[in-house]
Design an enzyme around this catalytic site. Structure first.
Site, PDB file in Angstrom:
ATOM      1  CE1 TYR A  37       0.702   0.056   4.428  1.00  0.00           C
ATOM      2  CE2 TYR A  37      -1.573  -0.543   4.794  1.00  0.00           C
ATOM      3  CZ  TYR A  37      -0.320  -0.275   5.288  1.00  0.00           C
ATOM      4  OH  TYR A  37      -0.105  -0.344   6.624  1.00  0.00           O
ATOM      5  CD  GLU A  38      -0.633   5.279   1.646  1.00  0.00           C
ATOM      6  OE1 GLU A  38      -0.465   6.167   0.803  1.00  0.00           O
ATOM      7  OE2 GLU A  38      -1.723   5.051   2.189  1.00  0.00           O
ATOM      8  N   GLY A  39       1.557   2.980  -2.639  1.00  0.00           N
ATOM      9  CA  GLY A  39       2.505   2.841  -3.748  1.00  0.00           C
ATOM     10  C   GLY A  39       3.326   1.588  -3.531  1.00  0.00           C
TER      11      GLY A  39
ATOM     12  CD  GLN B   6       7.142   4.035  -2.685  1.00  0.00           C
ATOM     13  OE1 GLN B   6       7.817   5.060  -2.616  1.00  0.00           O
ATOM     14  NE2 GLN B   6       5.830   4.039  -2.608  1.00  0.00           N
TER      15      GLN B   6
END
Lengths: 591, 591
Positions: A434-436, A441
């Site tokens: 999650y969050e990318g 990244q």
């Protein structure tokens, strides 16, 4: 499975990230002397150890309950959330304007690690709220801020981030949630969002949803996305929660881990449209969202650090208790005396310390960017940008690896849920996603961050690593001189890989993308070995009581983990062609 | 999440492991021509795909139910087990004497991979029975054999292995379960065993327990352990299950994975003693147990291969369907067109293929040891002994790594239990633990197997790898010549590490033990890169339709995975000191 916040380690990592001088009068953290920082962490530790950690297993075992639109959390969670708000913990890092305490992000980072180590499912609620607060601070109108920010900052009205839709995960260009202008300056939302963490729950009297949606006349793609605020209950004239808004939870997910936190499908506008207010300007929602996500990426990295720390503590305690095989005396020996078990424990300790160092360095850079000016601030901002993908991806990758080693050290007991070791891996497994995702990244690192100011950011980082190496080499201590050689080999490999990727003609070409993940890992190894080595040297010089511990950890990292650097360099420089051949084969239907 | 047995890959791996000539008249497998082998695998695949795979998720979701001593499996499992027995699948590799089909272990290995890929929780039941059958074949009296073996071999009476006790996991010296002589040649057992897979269930009319216990006058330690057979029901004069024996299940575990299989606590002798019969001789139970475990170690390795294969299939199918981001045309592209996703898929494919190659080579060596004579048989036995820890530990380590990558490729969906990707990791996570943890495998490799015939076994293996390298180097094909260089670098590193470990004065000293795990991994990389490279070359020469696929996989392994070899060599040779320093610190209470 108790948790003890390793306060000395956290303070040490903070001092290393900011520099000793930062806490002195006139320094960056002149408002935060060492004693205050320590006192804050000690209070946070007490709360985490006593109020949050005991609920971690309950939340995992009982999960959350969904029934006709309502979500009930596990026993004890409501009470703990009230204490969280009352204790003022939610307001720690928010700016002072609307009730925030305005403490440095570096201190907030250490607290975030503590909360997530104690109970990641609980800590997720304020974690996502933090990003929403940041987006509101930067982009919302004053009216919206005064109506919502004080309660969001106190934590009374926790916030959610509504990005994902079934057809649009990492790629927001395909969002379909619709926003219509209501004519009175407000908007109406229609659509469905999935994977909404804490989208509905019973912890608080109200919930504030930040929602990405598209106006009817918006351009296609990501330039046509706007950010809206839609509360669960609309505040009445007295500022208290009033009319129920047209947004509801229509289901929750059965997940591998973080069972204590509800993951909701949210439906907007089933009965006329959810009343919503614009945050920032129309069609500029993406910039607002980045404000939310940048903060969240570092926080998710800290989740990885926290879970790794807890897994390490748990495994070490077990290894000291469990007896198997014979020690040198012939008696049954605790497994902590077996070299292969020690190798696992040191792998856990060293990776946790390296990830912590990288995350805290990122937080300190963000503080510098906020508190300094001009070129210094810009350089610090670029450094934070460069390090954020590393902080997020490396920390969460090693979070999973360390939790998995924790299970292994427990042997058969590690596979039994009551032990708690397995929960740490199940919980950790979401963090690389999650969050990318960590792949995203790595791609962000090689395509955007590597080229910040024409590459100045990464070359400054390499210079900083070389300074650490020089300090070790000049120490006149054989152990540190040997470590400096290992560190130099890792940084050399990183520098060659950086040269290679910087020289590819197309910064988004397949060669660059194929090398992204090993490059991020190589960066983490180079940064990790220099941080730990220089840190251990400083600890020895300061006569730190934990100096021996830090030396052992740094040395293990250098001799056993950083030695992977040259292999990663080869994969980046020579491995891309085989990835290209694989892409051609697999995407044409071969298997 | 359907499963398709990759029959071409399995047949290819079998041919590579045994050599093409083995299946020709006069060859090792003259009794098994290529067409028969293919037909058997196709039948096995049908059964696994249609009868076992559909029950995999049901077993995970519903688990098994325990109530007052009885264990109920998930819906459909009883029927599937009946079909398993009726189909004769259980008797595949057992010797012909008591109803076994006596097929080669190599073919049985391919079938074991298929069963475990389809449904590891189901396949565990016959897997453990196989070891028990082997121990009975070698050590039991003729009377015991005729009373039990036919039903054990058919699968009508599945068998369990009762080793572990709360105070004795990997270390059997501390077993306390008591055996008393009854005076009539039989024995009575008293004690508790934990972690007994399929210790109790409703799949069959009887269950045969093989139990390690200690006689009152037995010497201390592992030289005082005997092996007993204790049936759940004692056969009556008609050979049918008669009187209930004094053994019962007193509880089952709540586990991270393999939910479909019961993990039982078994209590012997609560009401007078469980009637039991000696297998082998008194106090020689350890040798009998090794017969059980050696077989099981390879089988557990094949579980790793099977789960890795299934995770790879599942992830590849998802990556072809799921669209995110833009392809070269600007349209939403399936994620299989993203280089970073392809890197993950190739990592999965390449590690699965390497682990399969190592496991099948082990199985073929066991066949050679059985079917050849004299020095050839001994060399083959030593080779199997050398490769078994590799087969077990590498395959199960990569089983977890591949399953974890499978989750990652699924993004947020991977964390949702309905998708099935998460189950594969939960199921795989036990395999590095049971049948001897992977740390124990590595220690077995460096302390015992490395010194087989004064090291001859490992040097023969290195010679074999060099033959593969020479074939690639002599191919006149730039791709294979490049691969031969990578392979040579890996084998050189392995050879230097072997030299180093062979020269340590104390084969059980801390230096050797500290390097055990990286040495096992380095061995697997060297063996993997040579097996895959030479295999791809043979496939190209044979005009194999899958040649391109095998070349891509081998090349990826060489350029991206085998490049880790030198880093591992450094950890083995230079990393031991830091492990020693860590042992001193951690075992003296430092953290």
């Amino acid at each position: 499975m108790p948790y003890r916040a390793p306060i000395d380690d956290l303070l040490f990592a903070m001092r290393r990230a900011a520099g000793e001088a930062a806490f002195a009068p006139g320094g960056l953290y002149a408002d935060l002397d060492a004693a205050t920082a320590a006192a804050t962490l000690e209070e946070a530790a007490k709360f985490a150890e006593n109020a949050l950690a005991p609920l971690d297993h309950v939340g995992d075992r009982d999960g959350v309950n969904f029934s006709v639109g309502t979500v009930t959390t596990a026993p004890g969670w409501r009470e703990a959330y009230s204490l969280w708000v009352e204790g003022g913990w939610n307001a720690l890092s928010a700016p002072p304007g609307h009730g925030g305490m305005g403490l440095p992000l570096l201190l907030a980072a250490a607290c975030t690690e503590i909360w997530n180590a104690a109970n990641i499912s609980f800590a997720l609620c304020p974690l996502l709220g933090q990003g929403a607060i940041e987006a509101m601070e930067i982009h919302a109108s004053e009216a919206l801020k005064s109506a919502y920010l004080p309660k969001m900052i106190s934590g009374e009205w926790p916030a959610t981030m509504n990005l994902t839709e079934p057809q649009a995960g990492s790629d927001l260009a395909h969002l379909r949630t619709r926003a219509e202008r209501a004519g009175d300056g407000s908007y109406r939302l229609f659509g469905q969002k999935i994977f909404i963490t804490y989208g509905e729950h019973d912890l608080s009297e109200n919930i504030i949803h930040l929602v990405l949606a598209r106006l009817p006349d918006a351009p296609a793609g990501t330039r046509g996305i706007s950010l809206f605020l839609a509360p669960k209950f609309l505040p009445g004239p007295d500022g208290r929660p009033g009319a129920r808004n047209d947004v509801r939870c229509v289901g929750i997910e059965r997940k591998l881990g973080i069972h204590g936190s509800p993951t909701c499908t949210m439906s907007y506008g089933d009965t006329g449209g959810a009343i919503a207010f614009l945050v920032g300007r129309e069609n500029e929602g993406l910039a607002c969202m980045f404000a939310m996500m940048n903060n969240a990426r570092l926080s998710v990295g800290l989740q990885g650090v926290g879970l790794a720390e807890r897994a390490t503590q748990t495994a070490l305690a077990y290894a000291r208790e469990r007896r198997q095989g014979r020690g040198p005396s012939g008696d049954p020996a605790p497994i902590v005396e077996h070299p292969d078990v020690v190798r696992m424990l040191l792998t856990m300790k060293a990776q946790t310390a390296a990830a912590r160092g990288i995350c805290y360095l990122t937080a300190a850079s963000l503080d510098r960017a906020r508190r300094l000016e001009g070129a210094q601030a810009q350089a610090a901002q670029e450094r934070a940008g460069l390090l954020t993908p590393l902080a997020k991806a490396y920390s969460t990758d090693i979070g999973c690896e360390v939790a998995s080693l924790g299970i292994q050290i427990h042997g058969g007991m590690g596979f039994i849920e009551e032990t708690g070791a397995a929960q740490l891996l199940r919980d950790a497994r979401i963090t690389p996603i999650y969050e990318g995702t960590n792949g995203i990244q790595a791609i962000d690192l090689v395509t955007r961050k590597l080229r910040l100011s024409k590459g100045a950011a990464v070359w400054r980082e390499i210079d900083d690593m070389r300074d650490d190496i020089d300090a070790m080499a000049a120490s006149n201590d054989a152990l540190f001189v040997a470590m400096s050689r290992r560190a130099a080999a890792a940084v050399d490999a990183f520098e060659r890989a950086t040269d290679f990727l910087s020289a590819t003609p197309d910064p988004r070409g397949p060669e660059t993308l194929a090398g992204a993940t090993p490059y991020l890992r190589l960066f983490a190894l180079a940064r990790g070995v220099t941080l730990l080595g220089a840190g251990a040297l400083a600890a020895r010089r300061a006569g730190d009581t934990a100096a021996q511990n830090r030396i052992v950890t740094a040395r293990f990292f250098a001799d056993n983990l950083a030695v992977a650097a040259e292999g990663l360099e080869r994969a980046i420089i020579d491995g891309g062609d085989s990835v290209g051949a694989g892409l051609a084969l697999l995407s044409s239907g071969g298997d």
